[in-house]
Scaffold this motif. Structure first.
Motif, PDB file in Angstrom:
ATOM      1  N   PHE A 243       0.700  -1.219   0.314  1.00 56.73           N
ATOM      2  CA  PHE A 243       0.337  -0.477   0.048  1.00 56.73           C
ATOM      3  C   PHE A 243       0.659   1.383  -0.120  1.00 56.73           C
ATOM      4  N   PRO A 244       2.259   1.301   1.134  1.00 59.67           N
ATOM      5  CA  PRO A 244       2.948   2.918   0.900  1.00 59.67           C
ATOM      6  C   PRO A 244       3.551   2.800  -0.144  1.00 59.67           C
ATOM      7  N   THR A 247       0.745   3.793  -3.527  1.00 65.02           N
ATOM      8  CA  THR A 247       0.621   5.430  -3.105  1.00 65.02           C
ATOM      9  C   THR A 247       2.095   6.143  -3.006  1.00 65.02           C
ATOM     10  N   VAL A 250       2.090   6.299  -6.412  1.00 61.47           N
ATOM     11  CA  VAL A 250       0.674   7.000  -7.532  1.00 61.47           C
ATOM     12  C   VAL A 250       0.676   9.092  -7.620  1.00 61.47           C
ATOM     13  N   LEU A 251       1.671   8.898  -6.543  1.00 63.29           N
ATOM     14  CA  LEU A 251       2.206  11.051  -5.585  1.00 63.29           C
ATOM     15  C   LEU A 251       3.646  10.817  -6.681  1.00 63.29           C
ATOM     16  N   TRP A 278      -6.421   2.236  -5.199  1.00 65.09           N
ATOM     17  CA  TRP A 278      -6.214   2.866  -4.025  1.00 65.09           C
ATOM     18  C   TRP A 278      -7.579   2.887  -2.897  1.00 65.09           C
ATOM     19  N   ALA A 282      -7.658   1.282   1.055  1.00 63.61           N
ATOM     20  CA  ALA A 282      -8.053   2.179   2.075  1.00 63.61           C
ATOM     21  C   ALA A 282      -8.617   1.313   2.762  1.00 63.61           C
TER      22      ALA A 282
ATOM     23  N   MET B 193      -4.681  13.758   4.310  1.00 67.51           N
ATOM     24  CA  MET B 193      -6.029  13.890   3.297  1.00 67.51           C
ATOM     25  C   MET B 193      -6.745  14.656   2.851  1.00 67.51           C
ATOM     26  N   ALA B 469       0.055  15.775   0.240  1.00 68.47           N
ATOM     27  CA  ALA B 469       0.425  14.260  -0.187  1.00 68.47           C
ATOM     28  C   ALA B 469       1.745  14.255   0.450  1.00 68.47           C
ATOM     29  N   PHE B 473       1.890  11.100   3.391  1.00 66.62           N
ATOM     30  CA  PHE B 473       2.209  10.590   2.700  1.00 66.62           C
ATOM     31  C   PHE B 473       3.559   9.637   4.057  1.00 66.62           C
ATOM     32  N   LEU B 476       1.787   7.804   6.679  1.00 67.64           N
ATOM     33  CA  LEU B 476       0.779   6.256   6.769  1.00 67.64           C
ATOM     34  C   LEU B 476       1.971   5.511   6.248  1.00 67.64           C
TER      35      LEU B 476
END
Ligand code: HEM
Lengths: 330, 534
Positions: A243-244, A247, A250-251, A278, A282, B193, B469, B473, B476
């Motif tokens: 997942f990270p 992420t 995507v970023l 995503w 989540a 977010m 963002a 991150f 996260l």
């Protein structure tokens, strides 16, 4: 720079060989899954002892160990035939992964750039990551005999990838000539590749829990699967690794899109489906923290995520036309 | 509403006032909206709602395709249009879901932040009486004395938040916890977010994006008003009156292709002026490439596309000459075979009616690498190897001042059909060749220029979006990697003289149990044996 045709041909050859080796590994481990119950159960039992070894909740207080003397190591167990075949399957899997890695590297050398500039190359790299992630899983959990279930989608995807999506080695369009190709796409590849593992584990989880609830269901298959708890743990751990990374991918994609296409987010089909995947993952992580959603529902959400990931990898470019359509297929 | 109180003495049924009912309704709605379950459902709805945008053509991305789709699908197509399925991301229903999700997020974050602050100051919980009930537990005897163990535990658990408590019978216990960073990370993630969503939405209000075709032989564009753009899209708070002023001048354009005619490299030498330079008239050079936009005064200039502009000179019967260099649009990006319409007004004709019979349009095909097969012009490559045009010259009323805007790339076909525009010549021309019309007018194909398609983008919030963002991150990472876990140690001296000490260790993972087993194994091994690491 000129494309090196010879290297690219060797790469194709290695790719085909890899698929063949995976099919063999699939058959070997399926054999272990079907006939190797005894050795495996023993493995699981000893494993359990190590995990909760020093007394689970039900340990008797009287059983006080002597803390000054370390525990004796396990005595080696006798190895059955099915297990030997399973081990050979795992060895084949390692061999296949090495061949696939060589196929990727040769492709990169042939085209003088990152070997993930079109859908064929992308699919080749993603399935490689899936296999590597699985090798890590079977190192940590006694689930080698499930390898066949993971290899099934991998082999199918590699087959589709090598036939329908095959693209000859070529340079990439100007928009892809950026160092972001290395960062963004490799993060997407690792994230998506690892995501395929929890998907398979979650499917098996559903079989196992259905059997646990009603032993008549999947009476032959169910008991041969590891406990639901182990499958759940594999799914969760793989997801929180992927997942990270996903992420991050995507970023980085957004940062690149700002430089290449003039906006960081434009709801291009590929972007949209990545966003959906995503959100679904989540939701999976949330579901595990929500009463009444753990277990089966979480597994179902993970399988939805798995489907979205596959759709994103292999079909978005085929059914829609967007800026990401560098697929090289028409 | 469970209550254990005695029933009210007043036999009259209790009827809450309307205001109270309303408050209760609000409170319940709020509770429902901010529960984790609702967040989960909203997340799902968001994923589901985003899906049609990937599967159906979207007006923002490709308007002609939407029209095509609607006409191909009859009532069904129009129904989808009414339900905003071709503008998913600006639709009422999509916005509703994400606004609800935002509210849910705020409602969930507020109490958790207070909880978090409280927790940061709290001490680890008491050591439970029965440690054997914990998911991880281990008990052992050791020859070491309680005091050496005490020193050892302090050392081993040095990174943990811990409390020691003396216990009856001469023993003691230690309660330790670590992994608070997880909670910090989780809050950062969700706040990040939230900020990202807010600034993304603000960005939609204050941003604009426009496209313009500029001739790549010194053509200029100035960002002084919307009318300078070929197409312009802007957020609700942009009215086009104060765009950031700057000008660009496109000096050339180079494309390089591979042997298989695939584009490999685009480059354009441009010059620009902004800020002070506009007064002084200084031009600064910039190498515009794909992936390398020009960034100036809050706007970005991108090199998006390119094409060819064939140049024609018309010599009218009275000897006057007019030269035009109009962009034509490629119909095939691989070979750059292009189509277009270059339009001329005959000079010196003042009579309106006369004028409307004499306008000229040169339409047809342009091929950069021409190949004629059976009289039909095609192109074999995108480069300018052997340029050629196949033109239809039309004469009559172009309708340029009919009040309807028309495409620069074509003529109004209805005028061709009803005879107001007549074809008066058709010919293939190489560079330098010309044709002569019945009235003596000469049309000459002079050569070719290139044009570039520039996109100008303005989004004042994108830096903030990026910042949030990154916060998201980082949060996260912390919230997924850090595990919140507890360890308890209880040490009791042996009952008789010389009997060994009993040490008991227990563990609990506050969050997911996954992976704690191994760590507990390691920690308890060290605590029980008093040996460093293993
Ligand atoms: C925009 C929607 C949201 C997204 C994408 C999102 C995403 C996430 C993610 C990825 C996690 C995993 C972190 C972890 O496992 O520690 C998480 C955890 C969590 N989220 Fe959200 N969240 C959203 C909205 C909400 C809302 C509205 C709430 C409250 C109602 C909430 C409450 C929580 C809680 C309590 C956790 C901790 C779970 C745990 O520790 O495993 N989230 N969220």
């Amino acid at each position: 720079m000129e494309i090196n045709e010879t290297l690219s041909q060797y790469s194709d050859l290695l790719y085909t060989t890899t698929v063949a080796i995976y099919v063999l590994a699939l058959l070997f481990t399926l054999f272990e899954q079907a006939f190797g119950a005894k050795g495996r159960l023993a493995a699981e039992r000893s494993r359990k002892r190590v995990l909760v070894g020093a007394g689970g909740p039900d340990t008797d207080d009287a059983a006080i160990e002597n803390g000054d003397v370390p525990a004796e190591p396990e005595a080696p167990r006798a190895v059955g035939r099915a297990e030997r075949i399973g081990r050979m399957g795992a060895a084949l899997l390692v061999l296949g992964a090495l061949l696939q890695l060589s196929a990727i590297v040769l492709r990169g050398l042939a085209v003088h750039r990152a070997p993930w500039g079109n859908m064929y190359e992308y699919g080749m790299a993603v399935t490689f990551i899936t296999v590597v992630a699985w090798l890590v899983v079977i190192k940590k959990f006694p689930v080698r005999h499930l390898t066949g279930f993971l290899l099934l989608p991998v082999v199918i995807l590699m087959f589709i990838n090598g036939t329908m999506l095959y693209t000859v080695a070529a340079p990439v369009v100007p928009a892809l000539q950026s160092y972001w190709l290395y960062i963004h796409v490799s993060a997407a590849i690792i994230g998506s590749g690892v995501f395929l593992v929890p998907g398979v584990a979650s499917v098996l989880y559903l079989f196992r829990t259905a059997h646990d609830r009603n032993p008549a269901k999947f009476a032959g298959f169910g008991p041969k699967l590891p406990s639901a708890d182990v499958l759940d743990r594999i799914a969760y751990r793989a997801t929180i690794v992927a997942f990270p990374i996903f992420t991050f991918g995507v970023l980085c994609g957004a940062v690149w899109a700002e430089a290449a296409w003039g906006r960081f987010w434009g709801w291009d089909p590929k972007e949209t489906v990545a966003f959906i995947a995503w959100v679904v993952y989540a939701a999976y992580l949330h579901s595990r923290a929500t009463a009444g959603w753990r277990g089966t529902r979480a597994a179902v959400i993970n399988i939805v995520g798995f489907s979205v990931t596959i759709f994103n990898l292999f079909f978005v470019n085929l059914v829609t036309a967007g800026l990401h359509s560098y697929a090289g297929v028409s | 509403m469970t209550t254990t109180e005695a029933p009210p003495k007043n036999p009259q049924p209790y009827r809450p006032s309307a205001a109270k009912q309303f408050l209760a309704f609000l409170r319940n709605t709020w509770r429902g909206l901010t529960s984790m379950r609702t967040a989960l459902v909203l997340l799902f709805l968001l994923a589901l709602a985003a899906l049609p945008g990937a599967l159906l053509p979207q007006r923002r991305l490709n308007a002609p395709k939407v029209d095509e789709y609607i006409s191909a699908h009859g009532w069904w197509g129009s129904l989808l249009d009414k339900l905003e399925f071709y503008d998913v991301y600006s639709s009422v229903w999509f916005s509703a879901i994400y606004i609800l999700l935002m509210i849910s997020l705020i409602g969930c974050l507020t109490p958790r932040s207070f909880e978090y602050l409280k927790q940061m100051r709290a001490k680890p919980v008491l050591t439970p009486r029965n440690l054997a009930r914990m998911p991880h537990h281990r008990i052992a005897r050791t020859a070491r004395t309680p005091e050496t163990i005490r020193d050892d535990v302090r050392k081993q658990l040095s990174g943990w938040r811990r409390v020691e408590r003396e216990e009856d019978g001469g023993g003691f216990s230690v309660s330790a916890e670590r992994g608070y960073l997880r909670e910090t990370g989780n809050l950062l993630f969700h706040f990040g977010m939230l900020g990202l969503i807010i600034f993304f939405a603000l960005g939609k209000l204050y941003s604009y994006e426009g496209q313009v075709i500029v001739q790549a032989n010194g053509g200029q564009f100035c960002n002084s008003g919307i009318y300078n753009y070929d197409s312009f899209e802007a957020g609700l708070r942009v009215d086009g009156t104060d765009l950031d002023p700057f000008c660009v001048k496109v000096n050339d354009f180079t494309a390089r292709y591979t042997a298989t005619n695939q584009a490999d490299y685009y480059h354009s030498h441009i010059e620009y002026q902004s800020g002070q330079d506009l007064q002084t008239g200084t031009w600064k050079p910039y190498d515009l490439e794909v992936n390398e936009p020009l960034r100036t005064v809050g706007d970005r200039v991108y090199l998006l596309g390119n094409g060819y502009s064939p140049q024609f000179t018309v010599t009218f019967p009275n000897g006057e000459k007019r030269t035009q260099n109009t962009q034509w649009m490629f119909t095939n990006p691989a070979t750059m075979l292009s189509e277009g319409a270059t339009k001329f007004d005959q000079p010196g004709v003042t009579d309106e009616v006369q004028r409307r019979t004499k306008q000229l349009a040169i339409t047809g095909l342009f091929a950069p690498s021409s190949f004629i097969h059976g009289g039909v012009l095609t192109s074999t490559a995108p480069q300018l190897n052997n340029p050629m045009v196949a033109v239809d010259v039309l004469r009559g009323d172009l309708g340029l001042d009919a009040g309807r805007g028309q495409s620069v790339f074509s003529v109004d076909q209805s005028r061709v059909q009803d005879g107001r525009l007549k074809r008066v010549a058709r010919k293939n021309l190489a560079v330098g060749q010309e044709l002569t019309l019945d009235d003596g007018t000469k049309v000459r194909f002079d050569g070719v220029n290139k044009w570039v398609n520039l996109q100008i983008s303005h989004d004042p919030t994108q830096g903030y979006v990026l910042g949030f963002a990154i916060v998201m991150f980082a949060g996260l990472g912390a919230s997924l990697l850090v595990k919140r876990r507890r360890v308890w140690v209880r040490v009791r001296p042996g009952k008789d003289e010389g009997a060994s000490t009993v040490i008991e260790v227990a563990g609990l993972a506050r969050t997911d149990q996954a992976g704690y087993g191994e760590e507990f194994q390691r920690i308890s091994e060290r605590l029980v044996t008093g040996r460093k690491g293993s």
